[in-house]
Design an enzyme around this catalytic site. Structure first.
Site, PDB file in Angstrom:
ATOM      1  N   ALA A 129       0.864  -1.192   0.000  1.00 19.25           N
ATOM      2  CA  ALA A 129       0.000   0.000   0.000  1.00 19.25           C
ATOM      3  C   ALA A 129       0.891   1.230   0.000  1.00 19.25           C
ATOM      4  O   ALA A 129       1.899   1.268   0.691  1.00 19.25           O
ATOM      5  CB  ALA A 129      -0.901   0.005   1.229  1.00 19.25           C
ATOM      6  N   VAL A 136       3.366   1.141   3.063  1.00 22.13           N
ATOM      7  CA  VAL A 136       3.326   0.016   3.998  1.00 22.13           C
ATOM      8  C   VAL A 136       3.969  -1.224   3.376  1.00 22.13           C
ATOM      9  O   VAL A 136       3.648  -1.594   2.241  1.00 22.13           O
ATOM     10  CB  VAL A 136       1.863  -0.296   4.412  1.00 22.13           C
ATOM     11  CG1 VAL A 136       1.832  -1.348   5.513  1.00 22.13           C
ATOM     12  CG2 VAL A 136       1.145   0.962   4.873  1.00 22.13           C
ATOM     13  N   ASP A 282     -11.542   8.103   9.367  1.00 21.50           N
ATOM     14  CA  ASP A 282     -11.258   7.843   7.956  1.00 21.50           C
ATOM     15  C   ASP A 282     -11.983   6.565   7.543  1.00 21.50           C
ATOM     16  O   ASP A 282     -11.421   5.471   7.600  1.00 21.50           O
ATOM     17  CB  ASP A 282      -9.747   7.714   7.720  1.00 21.50           C
ATOM     18  CG  ASP A 282      -9.437   7.693   6.227  1.00 21.50           C
ATOM     19  OD1 ASP A 282     -10.390   7.643   5.412  1.00 21.50           O
ATOM     20  OD2 ASP A 282      -8.252   7.727   5.860  1.00 21.50           O
TER      21      ASP A 282
END
Length: 432
Positions: A129, A136, A282
């Site tokens: 990601a 990540v 989020d």
């Protein structure tokens, strides 16, 4: 970050150039349309905003780092932009291109004070990601524990302050922020605080530990990754690897499991808002994963909003007044929240129509896949447009609204078909 935008001077010039270009376009548009009629002016303005929106999105998208994060946050606050601009910058919420492994390796070694092969048994060179301020990687600790390592891009935090000023200047020159100076200051302060917190992984580590402790006591099927402090720092965050399926996969499971997951998502958010008084704000589907036993895994606690007792009291009063269709109390609460410009300007019948639409998913047996409330809401928008200036984007409610609407869309993706009324009452009505 790409070479042409990596130094503060180059970043400043690129942003300044964008701002100057936007100012020129705005002035040219005004001169060109001096003698145009209302319809021509509106058409030209819409075209101008489309061009400007695309220019902002392209510039910020290229630059990565804090400035792209500013764009992402701005796209979350889309209530304060014309739809053309909001639509263009919304694309900044998609994944950013990855940074070369050599840069990531250097950042990990600098932060942890040791070679990467000493810190980790293995470290996957390819990220799974990549986002605006970091990416990540999967890795394994020396004792064999599988982990994920979130690595912040070098230099992102340094660029943050000037990036934010430039973006604000660009938006002000465009004349597209629809709110007064005082409210602008509060909103940009909130954006600045949000950026500051997201850029400090030590704050995210604390958030993860607080939310993990909170949810473990209430529901063992809310899973939050564990922090490994000795492999973490201000710019590196190492977490337990918690596997689950995507929302797309979960949407194919049987309706009982989908409903259980839907209830768990709503309950978790309600518990965070009303009991913990801090919430994960989020709600992007990529920040959640699911298991067939009904478990929900929540990732990414960089964005957490803290609420005061006073705010929560306003929210509860507002919700209760909404259920009773008590318009006078609703208007008083909206004024207190800085979300209403003037009382007695929005027609009572429209308030009642909106209340029915907004509360429908929480008060009846509702098919989220069919999404009737959204379709009826779109029809109500047309009737309500001429009153739109009666309402203001309130800094106190923007993140709550965004998170609730994000979770609503998650329930739509999951094709939940359930009655959430009892859950709603449990969260709002029975506790003070």
């Amino acid at each position: 970050m790409s070479k042409n935008t990596s130094t503060p001077g180059r970043r400043f010039l690129k942003l300044a150039s964008m701002t100057a270009s936007i100012a020129t376009k705005t002035v040219s548009n005004s001169i060109r349309n001096l003698n145009a009629d209302e319809e021509q002016k509106n058409e030209a303005r819409s075209k101008l905003f489309q061009d400007i929106g695309l220019q902002i999105a392209d510039t910020l998208g290229e630059m990565k780092g804090a400035v792209m994060k500013v764009g992402q946050i701005a796209s979350q606050y889309k209530d304060i932009f014309p739809p053309e601009v909001a639509k263009a910058i919304a694309k900044l919420q998609r994944q950013a291109p990855a940074m070369p492994y050599a840069d990531i390796k250097k950042q990990v070694e600098k932060e942890l004070g040791k070679p990467i092969d000493k810190a980790f048994l293995n470290f996957d060179e390819h990220p799974f990601a990549a986002a605006s301020i970091g990416q990540v990687h999967k890795a394994t600790l020396p004792n064999g524990t599988p982990v994920v390592v979130k690595v912040q891009y070098p230099g992102v935090d340094v660029a943050c302050e000037s990036d934010l000023k430039q973006v604000r200047l660009a938006l002000r020159l465009m004349g597209v922020i629809k709110i007064d100076k005082k409210l602008q200051d509060r909103l940009f302060k909130e954006i600045q605080d949000s950026l500051h917190e997201e850029l400090n992984y030590e704050i995210e580590a604390q958030n993860l530990q607080v939310f993990k402790t909170f949810h473990q006591a209430l529901d063992s099927k809310i899973i939050i990754p564990k922090v490994f402090p000795e492999y973490s720092s201000r710019r590196i965050l190492t977490l337990s690897l918690e596997n689950g399926e995507s929302i797309e996969t979960a949407s194919t499971w049987n309706v009982a499991i989908r409903n259980e997951i839907g209830q768990r998502l709503v309950r978790a958010l309600g518990q965070q808002i009303f009991f913990l008084k801090r919430f994960h704000c989020d709600p992007h589907p990529g920040n959640f994963a699911f298991r067939e036993d009904g478990s929900v895994i929540i990732y990414d606690f960089g964005g957490v909003k803290t609420l005061s007792n006073e705010l929560i009291s306003h929210f509860k009063t507002l919700v209760r007044a909404g259920r009773k269709q008590d318009i006078a109390t609703i208007e008083n609460e909206l004024l207190a929240l800085d979300a209403l410009a003037e009382k007695d300007k929005f027609p009572e019948e429209l308030y009642k129509a909106w209340l029915e639409v907004l509360l429908r998913p929480l008060s009846t047996y509702y098919d989220f896949a069919e999404n009737s409330a959204h379709h009826d809401g779109m029809r109500l928008v047309k009737k309500s447009l001429k009153y739109w200036d009666v309402f203001k984007p309130s800094p106190d409610t923007l993140m709550v609204n965004r998170t609730i609407s994000g979770q609503y869309w998650n329930l739509i993706h999951l094709k939940v078909h359930d009655n959430l009324n009892e859950l709603f009452e449990e969260l709002v009505d029975n506790h003070d």
